[in-house]
Design an enzyme around this catalytic site. Structure first.
Site, mmCIF file in Angstrom:
data_model
loop_
_atom_site.group_PDB
_atom_site.id
_atom_site.type_symbol
_atom_site.label_atom_id
_atom_site.label_comp_id
_atom_site.label_asym_id
_atom_site.label_seq_id
_atom_site.Cartn_x
_atom_site.Cartn_y
_atom_site.Cartn_z
ATOM 1 N N SER A 75 -0.471 -4.748 -17.568
ATOM 2 C CA SER A 75 0.662 -5.380 -16.896
ATOM 3 C C SER A 75 1.961 -4.821 -17.475
ATOM 4 O O SER A 75 2.219 -3.625 -17.360
ATOM 5 C CB SER A 75 0.562 -6.897 -17.037
ATOM 6 O OG SER A 75 1.416 -7.543 -16.139
ATOM 7 N N ASP B 246 -3.858 -8.189 -6.470
ATOM 8 C CA ASP B 246 -2.978 -8.538 -7.583
ATOM 9 C C ASP B 246 -1.649 -9.099 -7.079
ATOM 10 O O ASP B 246 -0.961 -8.468 -6.281
ATOM 11 C CB ASP B 246 -2.719 -7.292 -8.443
ATOM 12 C CG ASP B 246 -2.166 -7.622 -9.810
ATOM 13 O OD1 ASP B 246 -1.443 -8.620 -9.932
ATOM 14 O OD2 ASP B 246 -2.452 -6.874 -10.757
ATOM 15 N N HIS C 237 -4.900 -9.894 -10.526
ATOM 16 C CA HIS C 237 -4.320 -9.466 -11.791
ATOM 17 C C HIS C 237 -5.253 -9.692 -12.973
ATOM 18 O O HIS C 237 -5.246 -8.933 -13.932
ATOM 19 C CB HIS C 237 -3.006 -10.216 -12.022
ATOM 20 C CG HIS C 237 -2.105 -9.586 -13.030
ATOM 21 N ND1 HIS C 237 -1.546 -8.341 -12.866
ATOM 22 C CD2 HIS C 237 -1.652 -10.040 -14.228
ATOM 23 C CE1 HIS C 237 -0.787 -8.052 -13.909
ATOM 24 N NE2 HIS C 237 -0.841 -9.072 -14.753
#
Length: 680
Positions: free
Chosen positions: A534, A619, A654
């Site tokens: 991320s 995501d 995610h």
């Protein structure tokens, strides 16, 4: 098999008189069959490149899986007449939420079996389970895509039937009022920002739900919670640098909402209740590292806040827990977490003792007010996660549960942890690095080192145990965590110095940490690897551009790499709420600063390290097209023959694959990749 070549369609992006050419902008179209085709081609190519490691990946997966107890269960905790337990059954992927009335010897009641709900789903996640105050009903929220958009459902715990009430597009959280009839919940806007709070009465149509609050400022999110005392319901609006809390008595859903302190720029605070006062942790009055104040409920504005725990320059106050006779503090000093006990009657105070050179300690689940017992957790790079019970009166400690590592091959004494410090390039700071390795691993230029980092949002990556990580430690790797600026490891200023127009400090700290490991003969560039996910994917992506020869390989998980375009698109989830983290590129100064480090915008014709990039098609935090575009541009411009593989999980978001063990396959792929390139 040749690597995929993505088509190029020139897209001119212009702002502040500056032109950027994005040849892969077309990948933003999620429904475009050509986008799906490209992702599938990249998946096929990744499988081809890693085909020689398929058996090894399976070996790693089975090895990791074997360390877990298949029929494990959580430590029971007591709340409102019931003991609550979350357990897993052998052969099943999902948790079972259970309870027992008053004593653990009583018959088990199943509140929710997620395995039944997940049948036939490629992805399934339950985010929140909440039981009503009268213990007769439960709310639960689920997502079957991975986009973190949850549907709220309700269950009658006596009949075990799901009620007809169903609420879509929520954050997943439901807060029960004490009347057992009403719940408060939050819905998301098109950019997935939590922005509206509603009140729902069970048995009524959602069209009749009452809008309680609409957060119109796009830089704020809203949250709802109940105090530990169960006496108040709070509604909190928060940005990165500002908070505002409203409250009502939990016994009266029709009461007028009162504000604690209206929002002010740079004023952060959060609230807990005890008797006739609110206890507030805040950065008010230049308390950079936070302090605790209290105020009477009927007169709780900032002008009436009285210091309980004053601000200290050298100590970051991270949290607190209130008991009837004790105040427990969670503090961080010199990077290490500490738990401080304060006896409210005698005012005696002391710290619980911890011995590892680098570790994590935290206050556990403590739902009772009138108790002499504190639950806390402890883990380190060599010690599995453990929950202890500390008797505040007798000052004695009892181990309640320790994470089991099965297989018979793990012994803590076989592993060594260290904490070392690297000089920053400006000579102003020292960057802490936590390390762990097998006692038989020798430090040398031939030793592989995996350096992990994050460095954003003030999130601190503490030193904690991972039984998955044993698979590379036992194969000669050293694992290191760079506690870089952008996190709060060394206090709030450590975060402030790694955000906005100081963001490059994050990248340079990571580079300096890597160079220090080489200088101190832990490894060499030929055997140094970087990993981040991320915002940590942004970190390793930027580092690749700044120092392409420092690392032999990079693993970028769901990486945030198209910084400028994303932060200019207010329809994308998280964008507006993150202006206080990255800056707003509609401002020319921030635009040029971001553009200068954005990984996607700075890919050049040069050699890059071996690279594994992963993403989830659904995501919601980092859209799949960021790593997809980045991969395509790297393929176009890189001048080396190093591996570049890109893997998209088409059924997740995610957080990766759902289920207890499926995510281990992702770990197995990453470790197989690292071990493969280290031998090349």
């Amino acid at each position: 098999m040749k690597a995929p070549t993505a088509k190029k369609i020139e897209k001119v992006l212009e702002i502040h008189g500056d032109r950027r050419i994005d040849n892969y902008f077309w990948m933003n179209e999620k429904e475009d069959p050509e986008v799906i085709q490209y992702l599938e081609e990249e998946n096929a190519y990744a499988d081809f490149v890693m085909k020689d490691s398929e058996a090894f990946q399976e070996e790693l997966f089975q090895e990791m899986k074997a360390r877990y107890k298949k029929d494990d269960e959580s430590l029971p905790y007591f709340f409102n007449e019931y003991w609550y337990i979350v357990r897993y059954e052998e052969g099943k992927e999902y948790p079972i939420f259970c309870r027992k009335y008053k004593t653990l010897e009583n018959e088990e009641e199943i509140v929710l079996d997620v395995n039944i709900l997940a049948e036939g789903e490629d992805f399934f996640e339950v985010a929140n389970v909440a039981v009503s105050p009268n213990n007769k009903l439960a709310s639960f929220s689920s997502d079957n895509v991975g986009r973190r958009i949850y549907t709220l459902n309700f269950k009658d715990l006596k009949t075990n039937k799901i009620l007809s009430d169903k609420i879509e597009n929520t954050t997943g959280k439901a807060v029960w009022a004490n009347d057992n009839e009403h719940v408060f919940y939050i819905i998301k806007d098109e950019s997935l920002r939590a922005y509206k709070v509603y009140r729902h009465k069970l048995g009524t149509d959602t069209s009749e739900d009452i809008l309680i609050f609409h957060e119109e400022d796009e830089t704020f999110d809203v949250n709802v919670f109940k105090t530990k005392s169960m006496e108040y319901i709070f509604m909190a609006s928060s940005s990165t640098i500002s908070d505002e809390h409203h409250f009502i008595p939990a016994n009266n859903v029709f009461a007028e909402w009162k504000v604690i302190q209206p929002r002010i720029d740079d004023l952060e605070y959060s609230v807990e209740h005890y008797e006739d006062e609110f206890y507030i942790i805040t950065n008010a009055d230049d308390a950079t590292n936070f302090k605790i104040v209290k105020a009477k409920i009927d007169n709780c504005g900032m002008e009436n806040w009285v210091d309980v725990i004053p601000h200290r320059e050298e100590v970051l106050l991270e949290g607190f827990e209130i008991f009837k006779n004790y105040l427990i503090l969670e503090e961080r000093e010199d990077g290490l977490l500490q738990i401080k006990i304060i006896d409210e009657k005698t005012q005696e105070s002391y710290y619980l003792p911890f011995s590892d050179p680098t570790y994590t300690a935290y206050i556990g689940t403590n739902l009772e007010f009138d108790t002499e017992v504190l639950r806390y957790g402890y883990t380190s790079l060599t010690q599995p996660n453990s929950t202890y019970e500390y008797n505040l009166k007798e000052k004695t400690t009892k181990l309640l549960k320790r994470q089991e590592v099965l297989g018979g091959k793990f012994f803590p004494e076989n592993y060594i942890s260290e904490r070392i410090w690297a000089d920053s390039r400006d000579g102003e700071e020292q960057i802490p690095i936590s390390l762990v390795y097998h006692k038989d691993t020798k430090k040398s230029a031939e030793t592989p080192v995996l350096l992990y980092g994050y460095g954003s949002y003030g999130h601190t990556v503490d030193a904690s145990f991972s039984n998955v990580r044993l698979s590379i430690l036992d194969r000669g790797f050293i694992y290191a965590i760079a506690h870089i600026r952008g996190g709060e490891y060394l206090g709030r200023e450590w975060y402030e110095d790694g955000k906005m127009l100081f963001k490059k400090n994050t990248f340079f700290d990571f580079i300096d940490a890597g160079k220090h490991l080489i200088k101190e003969n832990y490894t060499s560039s030929k055997h140094l690897y970087a990993m981040g996910g991320s915002a940590g994917g942004l970190l390793v992506g930027a580092v690749m551009n700044y120092e392409p020869t420092l690392f032999n390989g990079i693993v970028a998980q769901v990486p945030f790499v198209d910084v400028v375009s994303t932060m200019l698109d207010e329809t994308i989830p998280l964008t507006t709420g993150e202006y206080d983290e990255w800056g707003n590129p509609n401002d020319e100064e921030y635009y040029h600063y971001m553009k200068d480090y954005s990984p996607y915008d700075n890919v050049e014709a040069k050699d890059y390290p071996h690279t594994l990039i992963t993403t989830g098609f659904h995501d919601s935090q980092v859209q799949y097209w960021e790593p997809a575009k980045w991969t395509a541009k790297l393929r176009e411009l890189k001048t080396d023959n190093n591996l570049l593989i890109f893997k998209t999980d088409m059924s997740s978001g995610h957080g990766g694959a759902s289920g207890r063990f499926e995510s281990l396959k992702e770990d197995a792929l990453e470790y197989a990749f690292l071990l493969k390139i280290d031998k090349m």
